[in-house]
Design a protein around this motif. Sequence first.
Motif, PDB file in Angstrom:
ATOM      1  N   GLY A   1     113.104 -42.813  12.028  1.00  0.00           N
ATOM      2  CA  GLY A   1     112.094 -42.766  13.070  1.00  0.00           C
ATOM      3  C   GLY A   1     112.573 -43.187  14.443  1.00  0.00           C
ATOM      4  N   ALA A   2     113.869 -43.438  14.607  1.00  0.00           N
ATOM      5  CA  ALA A   2     114.392 -43.841  15.911  1.00  0.00           C
ATOM      6  C   ALA A   2     114.133 -42.746  16.954  1.00  0.00           C
ATOM      7  CB  ALA A   2     115.886 -44.124  15.815  1.00  0.00           C
TER       8      ALA A   2
ATOM      9  N   VAL B   1     120.057 -52.874  34.120  1.00  0.00           N
ATOM     10  CA  VAL B   1     118.899 -52.082  33.731  1.00  0.00           C
ATOM     11  C   VAL B   1     119.056 -51.676  32.271  1.00  0.00           C
ATOM     12  CG1 VAL B   1     117.813 -49.823  34.038  1.00  0.00           C
ATOM     13  CG2 VAL B   1     118.355 -51.227  36.029  1.00  0.00           C
ATOM     14  N   ASP B   2     117.965 -51.722  31.525  1.00  0.00           N
ATOM     15  CA  ASP B   2     118.000 -51.327  30.121  1.00  0.00           C
ATOM     16  C   ASP B   2     116.858 -50.353  29.841  1.00  0.00           C
ATOM     17  OD1 ASP B   2     119.223 -51.893  27.387  1.00  0.00           O
ATOM     18  OD2 ASP B   2     117.095 -52.234  26.992  1.00  0.00           O
ATOM     19  N   ILE B   3     117.189 -49.262  29.161  1.00  0.00           N
ATOM     20  CA  ILE B   3     116.198 -48.235  28.814  1.00  0.00           C
ATOM     21  C   ILE B   3     115.791 -48.381  27.355  1.00  0.00           C
ATOM     22  CG2 ILE B   3     115.830 -45.744  28.506  1.00  0.00           C
ATOM     23  CD1 ILE B   3     115.903 -46.563  31.412  1.00  0.00           C
ATOM     24  N   ASP B   4     114.490 -48.373  27.109  1.00  0.00           N
ATOM     25  CA  ASP B   4     113.954 -48.346  25.745  1.00  0.00           C
ATOM     26  C   ASP B   4     113.221 -47.018  25.562  1.00  0.00           C
ATOM     27  OD1 ASP B   4     112.634 -48.648  23.336  1.00  0.00           O
ATOM     28  OD2 ASP B   4     112.054 -50.720  23.702  1.00  0.00           O
TER      29      ASP B   4
ATOM     30  N   LEU C   1     110.060 -51.021  14.478  1.00  0.00           N
ATOM     31  CA  LEU C   1     110.976 -50.911  15.608  1.00  0.00           C
ATOM     32  C   LEU C   1     111.622 -52.255  15.941  1.00  0.00           C
ATOM     33  CD1 LEU C   1     108.948 -48.499  17.925  1.00  0.00           C
ATOM     34  CD2 LEU C   1     111.040 -47.986  16.658  1.00  0.00           C
ATOM     35  N   LEU C   2     110.842 -53.337  15.808  1.00  0.00           N
ATOM     36  CA  LEU C   2     111.402 -54.666  16.035  1.00  0.00           C
ATOM     37  C   LEU C   2     112.500 -54.951  15.028  1.00  0.00           C
ATOM     38  CD1 LEU C   2     111.432 -57.484  17.293  1.00  0.00           C
ATOM     39  CD2 LEU C   2     109.571 -58.111  15.737  1.00  0.00           C
ATOM     40  N   ARG C   3     112.243 -54.648  13.761  1.00  0.00           N
ATOM     41  CA  ARG C   3     113.255 -54.861  12.731  1.00  0.00           C
ATOM     42  C   ARG C   3     114.519 -54.054  13.023  1.00  0.00           C
ATOM     43  NH1 ARG C   3     114.821 -52.170   8.245  1.00  0.00           N
ATOM     44  NH2 ARG C   3     115.702 -53.434   6.557  1.00  0.00           N
ATOM     45  N   ALA C   4     114.341 -52.803  13.439  1.00  0.00           N
ATOM     46  CA  ALA C   4     115.493 -51.949  13.739  1.00  0.00           C
ATOM     47  C   ALA C   4     116.309 -52.511  14.892  1.00  0.00           C
ATOM     48  CB  ALA C   4     115.016 -50.532  14.070  1.00  0.00           C
ATOM     49  N   ARG C   5     115.624 -53.035  15.911  1.00  0.00           N
ATOM     50  CA  ARG C   5     116.338 -53.583  17.071  1.00  0.00           C
ATOM     51  C   ARG C   5     117.118 -54.834  16.685  1.00  0.00           C
ATOM     52  NH1 ARG C   5     113.694 -54.098  22.928  1.00  0.00           N
ATOM     53  NH2 ARG C   5     114.230 -51.898  22.788  1.00  0.00           N
ATOM     54  N   VAL C   6     116.518 -55.699  15.879  1.00  0.00           N
ATOM     55  CA  VAL C   6     117.202 -56.917  15.442  1.00  0.00           C
ATOM     56  C   VAL C   6     118.471 -56.567  14.673  1.00  0.00           C
ATOM     57  CG1 VAL C   6     117.042 -58.899  13.889  1.00  0.00           C
ATOM     58  CG2 VAL C   6     115.149 -58.370  15.433  1.00  0.00           C
ATOM     59  N   LEU C   7     118.380 -55.604  13.758  1.00  0.00           N
ATOM     60  CA  LEU C   7     119.548 -55.200  12.990  1.00  0.00           C
ATOM     61  C   LEU C   7     120.627 -54.595  13.881  1.00  0.00           C
ATOM     62  CD1 LEU C   7     117.815 -53.627   9.856  1.00  0.00           C
ATOM     63  CD2 LEU C   7     119.135 -55.748   9.928  1.00  0.00           C
ATOM     64  N   ARG C   8     120.206 -53.765  14.839  1.00  0.00           N
ATOM     65  CA  ARG C   8     121.174 -53.137  15.739  1.00  0.00           C
ATOM     66  C   ARG C   8     121.915 -54.181  16.571  1.00  0.00           C
ATOM     67  NH1 ARG C   8     117.917 -49.832  18.111  1.00  0.00           N
ATOM     68  NH2 ARG C   8     117.581 -50.979  20.049  1.00  0.00           N
ATOM     69  N   GLU C   9     121.179 -55.172  17.089  1.00  0.00           N
ATOM     70  CA  GLU C   9     121.793 -56.193  17.915  1.00  0.00           C
ATOM     71  C   GLU C   9     122.717 -57.092  17.093  1.00  0.00           C
ATOM     72  OE1 GLU C   9     118.517 -58.147  19.792  1.00  0.00           O
ATOM     73  OE2 GLU C   9     118.192 -56.524  21.245  1.00  0.00           O
ATOM     74  N   ALA C  10     122.322 -57.397  15.852  1.00  0.00           N
ATOM     75  CA  ALA C  10     123.173 -58.226  14.996  1.00  0.00           C
ATOM     76  C   ALA C  10     124.480 -57.510  14.677  1.00  0.00           C
ATOM     77  CB  ALA C  10     122.420 -58.582  13.713  1.00  0.00           C
ATOM     78  N   ARG C  11     124.397 -56.211  14.408  1.00  0.00           N
ATOM     79  CA  ARG C  11     125.609 -55.453  14.101  1.00  0.00           C
ATOM     80  C   ARG C  11     126.517 -55.342  15.316  1.00  0.00           C
ATOM     81  NH1 ARG C  11     121.682 -51.399  10.901  1.00  0.00           N
ATOM     82  NH2 ARG C  11     121.825 -52.372   8.837  1.00  0.00           N
TER      83      ARG C  11
END
Length: 314
Positions: free
Chosen positions: A235-236, A270-273, A63-73
């Motif tokens: 798996g998101a 506010v941010d939802i995870d 999940l950390l890897r997915a978040r990093v990629l999403r934020e970079a894009r």
Amino acid sequence: MNAGGPVRRVIDDRFELVNRLGSGGMGMVWRAHDLALHRDVALKEVRPPDPALAENDPEAARLLRARVLREARALARLDHPGVVTVHHIVDGGEHAYPWIVMELVPGASLAERLAEGTLTPVEAAELGRGVLSALRAAHDRTSSSPSGTATEKAKEAETANEAKTKDLLTPAGARSVIAALKPVMGGNRVTSFSLYEEHARIEAPVKNKKGLYDVYAYRDGEATRERAGGTLMPGAKSVDLEKFDWDALPGLIRRADKALGVTEPTSHYVDIDPASPFDDYQPTLSVYVSDEYGGAYLRADINGKVLKKYPRNG
């Protein structure tokens, strides 16, 4: 064979590490030389706070890897003088953390500048305006059209609606956003939800198209689909916005104002995870509070119970 000289580290057979520029809780930033284009770049090496995260908790690492990629894009889609340009992602696959290749911006950090003395009012104002402009570009990015640029449209909307802006960071405000989104998205489930005082940014799964998501926005009482988002990471998770106790929001904001070391906050959001890897993958709501020097935040569960605080000087 190494003849005794320094060991060269070359990432992806292209980016040669030169020296370390800085580090933080999520990784390290290097000055690197692009061997293909013969230029220097900044290279972020993503490292989780727990070096054994991938071994001890593979799901959290994924999940950390997915978040990093999403934020970079997301960052790569911005074009603003106050936002660093992302050139490339070195992605070694699902069992490795990515490297983010960015433009190298010369100059000292804010911490280094403050070490020399307090900013003058003019310097602080210029810095604040620059940060605000960059944040607006990130939050309000829209597709340009023949009728005007995205910046012009944003200014027109702000001028026309300045007198009737409604604070969305209230129970009624949050629910009005959710109600407006439901017919546009075809439901209440989201994979990303960021709520600001005057607008919201949303990512939601595409109905009847497994693995895809769309990007939505809310502003001035209207919810719109901005564009196709892309492919969800395997798996998101998604979460139903109506599951959150929005009546707890004012209390969470007051607690953030008092407990996080930001004595005169100038903004909140506010941010939802949908599945926090730090909280047994349960849905969480984070309240961010900031001023011109930076920010802090706290994280709560769907019922408004605070799970963790991250104060400015914590």
